[in-house]
Scaffold this motif. Structure first.
Motif, PDB file in Angstrom:
ATOM      1  N   MET A 182       0.757  -1.501   0.193  1.00 17.23           N
ATOM      2  CA  MET A 182       0.026  -0.101  -0.064  1.00 17.23           C
ATOM      3  C   MET A 182       0.949   1.493  -0.138  1.00 17.23           C
ATOM      4  N   ALA A 209       1.977   1.492  -3.381  1.00 14.14           N
ATOM      5  CA  ALA A 209       1.449   2.391  -4.646  1.00 14.14           C
ATOM      6  C   ALA A 209       1.282   4.306  -4.067  1.00 14.14           C
ATOM      7  N   MET A 249       3.903   5.706  -2.446  1.00 10.57           N
ATOM      8  CA  MET A 249       5.151   7.260  -3.584  1.00 10.57           C
ATOM      9  C   MET A 249       5.038   6.900  -4.955  1.00 10.57           C
ATOM     10  N   VAL A 250       4.607   5.733  -5.129  1.00  7.00           N
ATOM     11  CA  VAL A 250       4.584   5.844  -7.001  1.00  7.00           C
ATOM     12  C   VAL A 250       3.016   6.541  -7.086  1.00  7.00           C
ATOM     13  N   PHE A 251       2.655   7.346  -6.512  1.00  6.59           N
ATOM     14  CA  PHE A 251       1.578   7.906  -6.987  1.00  6.59           C
ATOM     15  C   PHE A 251       1.789   9.749  -6.251  1.00  6.59           C
ATOM     16  N   GLY A 252       3.056   9.455  -5.812  1.00  5.06           N
ATOM     17  CA  GLY A 252       3.753  10.791  -5.405  1.00  5.06           C
ATOM     18  C   GLY A 252       3.745  11.391  -4.462  1.00  5.06           C
ATOM     19  N   ALA A 253       3.444   9.975  -3.394  1.00  7.97           N
ATOM     20  CA  ALA A 253       3.576  10.808  -2.098  1.00  7.97           C
ATOM     21  C   ALA A 253       4.784  10.083  -1.678  1.00  7.97           C
ATOM     22  N   ARG A 289       4.697  12.006   4.132  1.00  9.38           N
ATOM     23  CA  ARG A 289       2.768  12.135   3.630  1.00  9.38           C
ATOM     24  C   ARG A 289       2.548  10.927   3.477  1.00  9.38           C
ATOM     25  N   ILE A 318      -2.034   7.210   4.557  1.00  9.25           N
ATOM     26  CA  ILE A 318      -1.595   5.461   4.054  1.00  9.25           C
ATOM     27  C   ILE A 318      -1.373   4.496   5.455  1.00  9.25           C
ATOM     28  N   ARG A 329      -6.990  -4.895   6.134  1.00  2.10           N
ATOM     29  CA  ARG A 329      -7.962  -5.338   4.831  1.00  2.10           C
ATOM     30  C   ARG A 329      -8.849  -5.809   4.757  1.00  2.10           C
ATOM     31  N   ALA A 354       8.882   2.289 -11.521  1.00  2.00           N
ATOM     32  CA  ALA A 354       8.754   2.964 -10.613  1.00  2.00           C
ATOM     33  C   ALA A 354       9.287   3.036  -9.890  1.00  2.00           C
ATOM     34  N   PRO A 383      10.728   6.837  -5.710  1.00  2.00           N
ATOM     35  CA  PRO A 383       8.817   6.525  -6.951  1.00  2.00           C
ATOM     36  C   PRO A 383       8.114   8.232  -6.729  1.00  2.00           C
ATOM     37  N   TYR A 384       8.036   8.676  -6.267  1.00  2.00           N
ATOM     38  CA  TYR A 384       7.708   9.719  -5.484  1.00  2.00           C
ATOM     39  C   TYR A 384       7.920  10.475  -6.808  1.00  2.00           C
ATOM     40  N   MET A 422       0.547   3.977 -12.207  1.00  2.00           N
ATOM     41  CA  MET A 422       0.851   2.538 -12.290  1.00  2.00           C
ATOM     42  C   MET A 422      -0.347   1.262 -11.829  1.00  2.00           C
ATOM     43  N   LEU A 479      -4.578  -2.732  -5.400  1.00  2.00           N
ATOM     44  CA  LEU A 479      -4.473  -1.969  -4.263  1.00  2.00           C
ATOM     45  C   LEU A 479      -4.842  -0.283  -3.739  1.00  2.00           C
ATOM     46  N   LEU A 480      -6.263  -0.699  -3.596  1.00  2.00           N
ATOM     47  CA  LEU A 480      -6.575   0.767  -3.199  1.00  2.00           C
ATOM     48  C   LEU A 480      -6.715   1.100  -1.708  1.00  2.00           C
ATOM     49  N   PHE A 481      -6.745   2.266  -1.402  1.00  2.00           N
ATOM     50  CA  PHE A 481      -6.290   2.325  -0.050  1.00  2.00           C
ATOM     51  C   PHE A 481      -7.761   1.959   0.475  1.00  2.00           C
ATOM     52  N   HIS A 523      -8.907   2.561   3.425  1.00  2.00           N
ATOM     53  CA  HIS A 523      -9.965   4.073   4.241  1.00  2.00           C
ATOM     54  C   HIS A 523      -9.893   5.063   3.687  1.00  2.00           C
ATOM     55  N   LYS A 524     -10.375   4.627   2.496  1.00  2.00           N
ATOM     56  CA  LYS A 524     -10.266   6.266   1.670  1.00  2.00           C
ATOM     57  C   LYS A 524     -11.308   5.652   0.690  1.00  2.00           C
ATOM     58  N   PHE A 560      -6.002  10.576  -5.014  1.00  2.00           N
ATOM     59  CA  PHE A 560      -4.554  10.789  -4.142  1.00  2.00           C
ATOM     60  C   PHE A 560      -3.328  11.529  -5.561  1.00  2.00           C
ATOM     61  N   PRO A 561      -3.271  10.483  -6.872  1.00  2.00           N
ATOM     62  CA  PRO A 561      -2.195  11.217  -7.124  1.00  2.00           C
ATOM     63  C   PRO A 561      -2.369  13.379  -7.093  1.00  2.00           C
ATOM     64  N   ARG A 609      -3.489  15.521  -5.435  1.00  2.00           N
ATOM     65  CA  ARG A 609      -3.897  16.133  -4.070  1.00  2.00           C
ATOM     66  C   ARG A 609      -2.229  16.325  -3.803  1.00  2.00           C
ATOM     67  N   MET A 610      -1.109  14.954  -4.037  1.00  2.00           N
ATOM     68  CA  MET A 610       0.188  14.522  -3.518  1.00  2.00           C
ATOM     69  C   MET A 610       1.340  15.771  -4.929  1.00  2.00           C
ATOM     70  N   ARG A 656      -7.084   5.674 -11.159  1.00  2.00           N
ATOM     71  CA  ARG A 656      -6.422   6.820 -10.297  1.00  2.00           C
ATOM     72  C   ARG A 656      -4.777   6.071 -11.108  1.00  2.00           C
ATOM     73  N   GLY A 657      -5.050   5.554 -11.465  1.00  2.00           N
ATOM     74  CA  GLY A 657      -3.212   5.158 -12.553  1.00  2.00           C
ATOM     75  C   GLY A 657      -3.172   6.726 -13.420  1.00  2.00           C
TER      76      GLY A 657
END
Ligand SMILES: Nc1ncnc2c1ncn2[C@@H]1O[C@H](COP(=O)(O)OP(=O)(O)OP(=O)(O)O)[C@@H](O)[C@H]1O
Ligand SMILES: [Mg+2]
Lengths: 271, 376
Positions: free
Chosen positions: A165, A168, A170-174, A178, A183, A268, B68, B90-91, B97, B103-105, B107-108, B116-117, B119-120, B164-165
């Motif tokens: 998780m 994921a 981090m790949v999306f920029g966190a 953060r 997460i 989860r 990645a 990666p960030y 990806m 791998l959805l979060f 709690h969101k 999410f991307p 916001r980041m 999301r990707g």
């Protein structure tokens, strides 16, 4: 015939269980009961009075002691939780050859007697740092076994956390911070809270470590211990009852949080 | 820090290719004694749908993770656009990806997951909402904004993961077996849709799969991976019709395999000794007369006829056998034929106009230039 014998076995088990609970809780309930009794030396037949609590609340010594114990408990719990969280995450995420050693070193303080931790921190502070006993060193010293306990609790829960998780995120920029806040933390906070509460109770109730580090500064356990010199005063029973009440209240809150699924100890939901 | 040195060399050599979105140079990644990725070079062009096809454990996921930035290569360089990103986390890479198990979060909500991307990237609220609306409508997710992942079906989760990707308009999108967890029907539906999104967005996709049909349906170009290295890389028709190695021939499409000995080469064809018989087959690469060879030919490249047929079949190989079974598949049927030595081969052809009966003697024949031959 066999049904009858089974009935006896069940009854015997029931009695045994009742005896075990009696063994575990009789002293505690005796103290609570006595704290409300008019005569604390021989509280039978029952005659109730709140005099013990009156004594407790009028004495300024106990007020100070309670405040100090709370500060000690909260400070030590916070420190333990932060250190243990870092340690548990590090041990789980870094597949190093030294992982076993790192894990062991986080747990060994559990096997050191509190008395020894108390004396050695006192000696170290006095001789090496030339510091008199103070609240900060007491908080730090209490956090030694506290960190080990918290580490165990957090590790047991965190092994189930799916670190993919975080990949994921981090790949999306966190970035790492953060990522932890967005997460990791929202998923693992229940176990951090659990570790925090246990750490609080341990430090709040601790006598040996705190006593050596605090000297004349009173905490609830040290005041209770000190007053033994003058015999078992009624306010001591009231104090013991109150401390127990606080501890039970904490466990009660934890239970309710879990019971009503406000806190979920499981990360989860299966899809 | 061995990487840093290697990258500098590459930069000095001036290897940046302006039109390439991604460039991998001599990537090596080892886990202990396992070499998961073994000197891979790869260039991905703008707007390309690239499939990475290989069996389990061939290093596909490891390669995606290296691209990645989730895994640091032991050797080699990764370039995105003309930027050397080998040492970047990666960030800082701006790739999208889609993970195998989504791998959805948890709690969101769906919408929170999708934005999410953005916001980041600290994108403004208005722009964020606009893009969310775009992604939701592209993925046909309207009305599911406030659902949590465990309240979504597998296909919906998959579309949220895709949204999301895509939403941050990344330089390229990496997809790691995104359809592996879906049932067959949903999978073929999603195959078509994913390809449609890709063409609409003109975004390069690197699509990992161990399913050859998925790779053939969706991609423009395929690399077949085996033991951490590329066996063959090329257009999908090329991979399908002209396998470069025996592994590719076995892995892509359905083939019959004949093992025999190379006797001689004449007239641009090789003569293969097989079961005391002879066949004319295409010439293998680096032919060694006398060496053992493998001849692979796809089911649909064979033809079947009732025996005896008096037809002249010069320029064709022919094998006699008996029909064992016919497996009807709709548009085609698979004819299973037992040869003289007891082995079975399969011929795939249109079922109409070929009313063969079971246990009937048949002739299997094909033009000599078909199939592919390899030394083994
Ligand atoms: N973190 C790791 N530690 C040790 N070995 C690993 C690790 N990750 C991958 N490997 C090994 O590297 C090789 C390639 O693994 P990889 O996950 O890339 O395969 P794959 O092609 O994605 O397979 P699959 O189709 O099963 O997902 C395997 O032999 C695997 O065991
Ligand atoms: Mg994989």
């Amino acid at each position: 015939m066999t049904a009858k014998r089974l009935g006896w076995a069940v009854a015997a088990m029931g009695v045994l269980l009742a005896c075990i609970y009696l063994f575990l809780y009789a002293p505690i309930f005796y103290v609570i009961y006595t704290s409300f009794a008019a005569d604390i030396v021989w509280p039978f037949p029952p005659a109730f009075s709140m005099a013990a609590y009156g004594d407790l609340f009028t004495s300024s010594l106990y007020g100070d002691a309670l405040r100090n114990s709370l500060v000690l408990g909260l400070g030590s719990a916070l420190l333990s939780t932060v250190l243990a969280t870092g340690g548990a995450i590090g041990v789980l995420r870094h597949r190093s050859r030294w992982r076993g050693l790192a894990l062991g070193l986080f747990l060994t303080p559990l096997f050191v007697a509190d008395l020894l931790i108390g004396i050695s921190t006192l000696a170290f502070n006095a001789r090496v740092l030339d510091l008199p006993g103070n609240m900060y060193s007491a908080i730090a010293a209490n956090a030694i076994p506290g960190t080990s306990f918290a580490f165990l609790i957090i590790l047991a829960q965190l092994v189930r956390y799916d670190w993919a998780m975080d990949d994921a995120a981090m790949v999306f920029g966190a970035g790492p911070v953060r990522c932890f806040i967005e997460i990791t933390l929202p998923t693992i906070w229940p176990c951090l809270l659990g570790a925090f509460l246990i750490g609080f109770i341990l430090a709040f109730n601790n006598l040996e470590i705190s006593f050596y580090n605090l000297g004349a500064i009173p905490t609830l356990p040290s005041v209770a211990w000190g007053s033994l010199r003058f015999g078992l005063g009624p306010e001591l029973f009231a104090l013991a009852a109150m401390v127990n009440f606080i501890v039970f209240a904490i466990f009660g809150v934890m239970y309710l949080l879990m019971r009503y699924k406000i806190v979920r100890f499981g990360y989860r939901e299966t899809l | 820090m061995r990487n840093a040195g290697t990258c500098q060399q590459f930069v000095k050599a001036g290897t940046s290719v302006p039109d390439a979105v991604l460039k991998l140079q001599a990537i090596v990644k080892r886990f202990g004694t396992v070499t998961a990725v073994d000197r891979i070079d790869l260039t991905i062009e703008r707007g390309e749908f690239f499939a990475l096809l290989g069996p389990s454990g061939s290093g596909k996921t490891t390669m995606l993770r290296i691209i990645a930035g989730l895994e640091r290569p032991d050797e080699g360089g990764v370039f995105i656009g003309d930027r050397d990103v080998t040492a970047l986390p990666p960030y800082a890479r701006h790739v999208g990806m889609v993970f195998q198990n989504f791998l959805l979060f948890p709690h969101k909500t769906a919408a929170e997951n999708i934005v999410f991307p953005l916001r980041m990237q600290r994108l403004g609220r208005a722009e964020r909402d606009e893009r969310l609306a775009w992604a939701m409508s592209l993925m046909r997710l309207g009305g599911l904004e406030d659902r949590y992942p465990n309240e979504l079906s597998g296909g919906q989760q998959q579309r949220v993961a895709l949204a999301r990707g895509l939403i941050s308009r990344p330089a390229l999108l990496l997809l790691d077996e995104p359809l592996a967890n879906l049932d067959r029907e949903l999978r073929s539906e999603m195959e078509v849709e994913i390809r449609r999104y890709q063409k609409e967005l003109e975004l390069p996709f690197i699509y990992v799969t161990h399913n050859q049909e998925e790779a053939l349906t969706m991609s423009d170009r395929i690399a077949v991976m085996h033991n951490g290295a590329f066996e063959q890389i090329g257009a999908k028709t090329e991979i399908y019709t002209n396998p470069a190695t025996a592994f590719v021939a076995g892995f892509v499409g359905h083939s019959n395999r004949f093992e025999g000995k190379l006797v001689e080469i004449s007239g641009g064809l090789a003569r293969m000794a097989w079961q005391g018989d002879a066949m004319l087959v295409p010439v293998p690469r680096d032919p060694r007369p006398g060496g053992a060879i493998l001849f692979a030919i796809k089911f649909e490249d064979l033809e079947i006829a009732r025996a005896p047929d008096g037809v002249d079949r010069t320029g064709r190989n022919r094998l006699a056998g008996t029909l064992r079974d016919v497996i009807f598949k709709g548009q085609t049927a698979n004819y299973i034929v037992a040869l003289g030595d007891g082995s079975e081969i399969t011929i795939s052809s249109a079922p109409r106009g070929l009313d063969l009966r079971m246990s009937e003697p048949v002739i299997v024949h094909w033009p000599v230039a078909r199939g592919a031959t390899f030394h083994v």
